[in-house]
Design an enzyme around this catalytic site. Structure first.
Site, PDB file in Angstrom:
ATOM      1  N   GLY A 137       5.618  -3.598   1.298  1.00 41.99           N
ATOM      2  CA  GLY A 137       4.331  -3.053   1.326  1.00 41.99           C
ATOM      3  C   GLY A 137       3.703  -3.184   0.001  1.00 41.99           C
ATOM      4  O   GLY A 137       4.340  -3.595  -0.979  1.00 41.99           O
TER       5      GLY A 137
ATOM      6  N   ASP B 240       0.463  -0.832  -2.281  1.00 40.40           N
ATOM      7  CA  ASP B 240      -0.462   0.347  -2.597  1.00 40.40           C
ATOM      8  C   ASP B 240      -2.027  -0.266  -2.563  1.00 40.40           C
ATOM      9  O   ASP B 240      -2.974   0.279  -2.059  1.00 40.40           O
ATOM     10  CB  ASP B 240      -0.358   1.240  -3.616  1.00 40.40           C
ATOM     11  CG  ASP B 240       1.122   2.160  -3.382  1.00 40.40           C
ATOM     12  OD1 ASP B 240       1.201   2.796  -2.406  1.00 40.40           O
ATOM     13  OD2 ASP B 240       2.018   1.749  -4.203  1.00 40.40           O
TER      14      ASP B 240
ATOM     15  N   GLU C 112      12.104  -2.606  -6.523  1.00 43.77           N
ATOM     16  CA  GLU C 112      11.330  -3.602  -5.928  1.00 43.77           C
ATOM     17  C   GLU C 112      10.972  -4.658  -6.682  1.00 43.77           C
ATOM     18  O   GLU C 112      10.993  -5.698  -6.276  1.00 43.77           O
ATOM     19  CB  GLU C 112       9.929  -2.832  -5.407  1.00 43.77           C
ATOM     20  CG  GLU C 112      10.127  -1.696  -4.302  1.00 43.77           C
ATOM     21  CD  GLU C 112       9.122  -0.927  -4.059  1.00 43.77           C
ATOM     22  OE1 GLU C 112       8.913  -0.415  -2.919  1.00 43.77           O
ATOM     23  OE2 GLU C 112       8.023  -1.015  -4.900  1.00 43.77           O
TER      24      GLU C 112
HETATM   25  C1  5RP Z   1       7.001   2.209  -2.800  1.00 45.25           C
HETATM   26  C2  5RP Z   1       6.066   1.145  -2.446  1.00 45.25           C
HETATM   27  C3  5RP Z   1       5.365   0.808  -1.241  1.00 45.25           C
HETATM   28  O1  5RP Z   1       5.211  -0.368  -0.759  1.00 45.25           O
HETATM   29  C4  5RP Z   1       3.899   1.302  -1.230  1.00 45.25           C
HETATM   30  O2  5RP Z   1       3.682   2.780  -1.845  1.00 45.25           O
HETATM   31  C5  5RP Z   1       3.023   1.286  -0.015  1.00 45.25           C
HETATM   32  O3  5RP Z   1       3.785   2.353   1.109  1.00 45.25           O
HETATM   33  P1  5RP Z   1       3.186   2.357   2.510  1.00 45.25           P
HETATM   34  O4  5RP Z   1       3.666   1.122   3.158  1.00 45.25           O
HETATM   35  O5  5RP Z   1       3.800   3.746   2.690  1.00 45.25           O
HETATM   36  O6  5RP Z   1       1.635   2.448   2.254  1.00 45.25           O
HETATM   37  O7  5RP Z   1       5.471   0.333  -3.531  1.00 45.25           O
HETATM   38  O8  5RP Z   1       7.344   2.095  -4.204  1.00 45.25           O
END
Ligand code: 5RP
Length: 216
Positions: free
Chosen positions: A83, A85, A104
């Site tokens: 995913g 942000d 990641e």
């Molecule tokens: C975690 C991340 C996630 O991919 C990002 O925060 C998105 O999260 P969500 O799918 O809960 O919106 O980078 O480190």
């Protein structure tokens, strides 16, 4: 289920169609990836296993009966799904809201194809409204913070949070990121920075928004 959750689930389902027999799949972290892991459970007998980006995802994968593999024990990863942000029109990302940015980034670098799955609220014209996470070695926190202020941001120490790598996170507020790759390189040069949650140098290869693959 609200629209964002439905879109996360649809995006995860669309990403599952890219999983092929015998694959090692790189798996990200977060609420969108939970849907992907749920779906991957149904394919577990067809894949070799997963390389995980966080202790949280490893626990979910194991609970789903999917072997969690060591990145050092596998070659290049054919597919990484995660995913974000924020995602701009050039497929550059802000990641690390869940604090898993460093692992990641490592998996993204090892991956032949990186598919980013998001709901429509994550699409932006310019990155920066979401605070940019920077993972730092604890002893370097205030020195790094001062240098981030010089870059024009307002760093905030993420309260009571320690990463899976035993480090801390500074969330950088107030940026309008016009040149993501240049900023990523600049922040990476500060001693004590482990990684920055800008994914521009190694950006997503494909972005799926809800059930639809974005054209750019
Ligand atoms: C975690 C991340 C996630 O991919 C990002 O925060 C998105 O999260 P969500 O799918 O809960 O919106 O980078 O480190």
């Amino acid at each position: 289920m609200n629209t964002a959750e439905m879109q996360k689930r649809q995006a995860a389902a669309a990403a599952l169609t890219h999983v092929e027999d015998g694959m090692v799949v790189g798996v990200g972290t977060g609420s969108t990836i939970r849907y992907f892991i749920d779906g991957l459970a149904g394919l577990r007998s067809r894949i070799e296993g997963a390389v995980s980006s966080s202790e949280q995802s490893s626990a979910l994968l194991r609970a789903a009966g999917i072997p969690v593999l060591d990145l050092n024990a596998v070659g290049p990863i054919p597919l990484y799904v995660d995913g974000a942000d924020e995602c701009d029109l050039s497929r550059c990302l802000i990641k690390g809201g869940g604090g898993a940015l460093t692992r990641e980034k490592i998996i993204a670098e090892a991956a032949q194809t990186f598919i980013c799955i998001i709901d429509a609220s994550k699409r932006v014209d310019m990155l920066g409204r979401f605070p940019l996470p920077v993972e730092v070695i604890p002893m370097a926190r205030s020195m790094v913070a001062r240098q981030l202020v010089e870059l024009g941001g307002q760093p905030v120490w993420r309260d009571e949070f320690t990463t899976d790598n035993s480090n801390w996170i500074l969330d950088l507020y107030g940026l309008s990121i016009r040149e993501p790759e240049a900023l990523e390189n600049r922040i990476n040069q500060i001693p004590g920075v482990v990684s920055v949650g800008l994914f521009a140098r190694r950006r997503a290869d494909q972005v799926i928004v809800g059930g639809t693959t974005a054209t750019r």
